[in-house]
Design a protein around this motif. Sequence first.
Motif, mmCIF file in Angstrom:
data_model
loop_
_atom_site.group_PDB
_atom_site.id
_atom_site.type_symbol
_atom_site.label_atom_id
_atom_site.label_comp_id
_atom_site.label_asym_id
_atom_site.label_seq_id
_atom_site.Cartn_x
_atom_site.Cartn_y
_atom_site.Cartn_z
ATOM 1 N N ILE B 111 3.915 20.744 -40.145
ATOM 2 C CA ILE B 111 3.322 21.605 -41.173
ATOM 3 C C ILE B 111 2.124 20.899 -41.796
ATOM 4 O O ILE B 111 2.263 19.898 -42.489
ATOM 5 C CB ILE B 111 4.361 21.970 -42.242
ATOM 6 C CG1 ILE B 111 5.602 22.588 -41.572
ATOM 7 C CG2 ILE B 111 3.761 22.947 -43.251
ATOM 8 C CD1 ILE B 111 6.772 22.784 -42.511
ATOM 9 N N MET B 112 0.955 21.443 -41.519
ATOM 10 C CA MET B 112 -0.284 20.852 -42.030
ATOM 11 C C MET B 112 -0.670 21.526 -43.348
ATOM 12 O O MET B 112 -0.143 22.578 -43.694
ATOM 13 C CB MET B 112 -1.401 21.012 -40.986
ATOM 14 C CG MET B 112 -1.092 20.278 -39.678
ATOM 15 S SD MET B 112 -2.080 20.826 -38.253
ATOM 16 C CE MET B 112 -3.711 20.233 -38.695
ATOM 17 N N ARG B 126 1.891 23.219 -51.503
ATOM 18 C CA ARG B 126 3.068 23.619 -52.262
ATOM 19 C C ARG B 126 4.068 24.350 -51.384
ATOM 20 O O ARG B 126 5.284 24.145 -51.495
ATOM 21 C CB ARG B 126 2.661 24.465 -53.468
ATOM 22 C CG ARG B 126 2.039 23.602 -54.585
ATOM 23 C CD ARG B 126 1.556 24.408 -55.797
ATOM 24 N NE ARG B 126 2.307 25.614 -56.009
ATOM 25 C CZ ARG B 126 1.899 26.850 -55.683
ATOM 26 N NH1 ARG B 126 0.693 27.017 -55.162
ATOM 27 N NH2 ARG B 126 2.639 27.881 -55.904
ATOM 28 N N ALA B 127 3.562 25.193 -50.473
ATOM 29 C CA ALA B 127 4.474 25.906 -49.580
ATOM 30 C C ALA B 127 5.165 24.925 -48.626
ATOM 31 O O ALA B 127 6.355 25.073 -48.329
ATOM 32 C CB ALA B 127 3.712 26.976 -48.791
ATOM 33 N N ALA B 128 4.412 23.916 -48.157
ATOM 34 C CA ALA B 128 5.005 22.919 -47.261
ATOM 35 C C ALA B 128 6.102 22.159 -48.000
ATOM 36 O O ALA B 128 7.200 21.928 -47.470
ATOM 37 C CB ALA B 128 3.930 21.961 -46.759
ATOM 38 N N TYR B 192 5.556 13.204 -48.081
ATOM 39 C CA TYR B 192 5.838 13.555 -46.689
ATOM 40 C C TYR B 192 4.913 14.675 -46.203
ATOM 41 O O TYR B 192 4.508 14.695 -45.039
ATOM 42 C CB TYR B 192 7.311 13.954 -46.506
ATOM 43 C CG TYR B 192 7.689 14.031 -45.041
ATOM 44 C CD1 TYR B 192 8.004 12.883 -44.335
ATOM 45 C CD2 TYR B 192 7.663 15.240 -44.361
ATOM 46 C CE1 TYR B 192 8.306 12.926 -42.983
ATOM 47 C CE2 TYR B 192 7.958 15.303 -43.007
ATOM 48 C CZ TYR B 192 8.279 14.149 -42.316
ATOM 49 O OH TYR B 192 8.556 14.195 -40.972
ATOM 50 N N VAL B 193 4.577 15.589 -47.109
ATOM 51 C CA VAL B 193 3.641 16.664 -46.746
ATOM 52 C C VAL B 193 2.303 16.046 -46.329
ATOM 53 O O VAL B 193 1.698 16.441 -45.325
ATOM 54 C CB VAL B 193 3.459 17.652 -47.925
ATOM 55 C CG1 VAL B 193 2.305 18.603 -47.657
ATOM 56 C CG2 VAL B 193 4.744 18.438 -48.154
ATOM 57 N N GLU B 194 1.859 15.040 -47.068
ATOM 58 C CA GLU B 194 0.606 14.385 -46.692
ATOM 59 C C GLU B 194 0.770 13.634 -45.372
ATOM 60 O O GLU B 194 -0.133 13.637 -44.534
ATOM 61 C CB GLU B 194 0.139 13.431 -47.798
ATOM 62 C CG GLU B 194 -1.306 13.010 -47.554
ATOM 63 C CD GLU B 194 -1.828 11.964 -48.514
ATOM 64 O OE1 GLU B 194 -1.203 11.751 -49.567
ATOM 65 O OE2 GLU B 194 -2.868 11.363 -48.191
#
Lengths: 185, 241
Positions: B111-112, B126-128, B192-194
Amino acid sequence: MSTPGAGEGPAGGAGPSTVTASGTAYPGARGRPAWPGVVGLVARLVLGGVLVVAGTIKIVDITGSVQSVLAYQLFSYDVARFVGTMLPVVEIAAGLLLVTGLLTRAAAVAGSLLMAVFIVGIVSAWARGLTIDCGCFGTGGPVDPEDTRYLSEILRDVGLLALGAWLVVRPRTPLSLDALLTKGR
Amino acid sequence: MPRPPAPEVKQVSRGGPPLALIGGVVVLLVVLIGVLVWAATRGGGLDATGSSSTLPDGGGVSVGPGVDADVAQVRIYEDFQCPWCGRLENSVGDQLTEKAEAGEVNLTFQIMSFLDGSLGNDSSTRAANAALCADDAGVFVPFHASVYANMGQEGQGYTDEQFVQWAQDAGLAGGELETFQQCVADDTHADYVEAMQERANRDGVTGTPTMVVNGTTIGNEEMSRLMQDPGALDSILEAHS
């Protein structure tokens, strides 16, 4: 001191006797509007402001900045990482120097070179048909083909390049730290 | 004939900038560059810890029998604000997750969040994060589908209330729902999103959706077939297995 058109009134040299209280170095500043000075000031604030904003957006999201460099498909990951990391540093530094009017000519050279590089990058992406958003303001990246705005982005950067070029030629502007530091010289 | 002294010279040395000012400017410049370089070089690592089904090194959310299982490995690089990702999900998303949950394939969602930059909001990030919060609660798959099913115009973004609604729709209630809400509000999985975006950068993926089956990137022609015809999935998976 290269002042092309020296002698045509306001653009003349700045002898001690012509320095006004505000630090402006334009003899014509008193009474008559010193329009080249005003143009220079506006150029400094616009180009500098744009660079600071663009750099700040990138520096708070370095991963995104690297992604937008990668999206041009010109560099390997390592090179893109270096470019994406250092680009905002150069942008913010040159932008702040321009806004404050310190080392104006050097900062304007840096700002103009950045714009020239951006223009080349966008043209190359356009020529290769990449559906890419230009990464000039923060994160670029692939977008839907109908959303690409190559021409408007090129025109914007050409305009900014023109402001930079003006400042390279006429780095002396009112309300600048340069004027303050060279006061009385 | 003695020449009169040149008072102007004296004036210059008195009127010029004091050494302290020049020194101050130099120090300021050095500090400025230093701070900027520091700001630019921090982060960018892959060592963040994710949610319950995430892979190490920002490798995304794994659904199915696992990345080591002897089944077709499908990796999807996506961004929750990418309209074409929505097209892909709405076409073959259900089939893919059913296959994964049945153990026939393993599905990994990378998920980018790069579209935040071009759209000028923070909804991708935010969604990720919210999807990872849903993963912690065991409802990643239905939550993931809800995000794409409710995607508005590009750039419209998502609200936290929507995330909570979709978590409820997926069956969360009571304490679980509160934990989810807290996770969304705290942006718990931001690192983790980053890392997931960084991993995509290192994988050289610059466009979404990108689908990789057993190491082969699916080409444009096959991608558009997948988006238009859900029935094309089996033959395309077969062709790359």
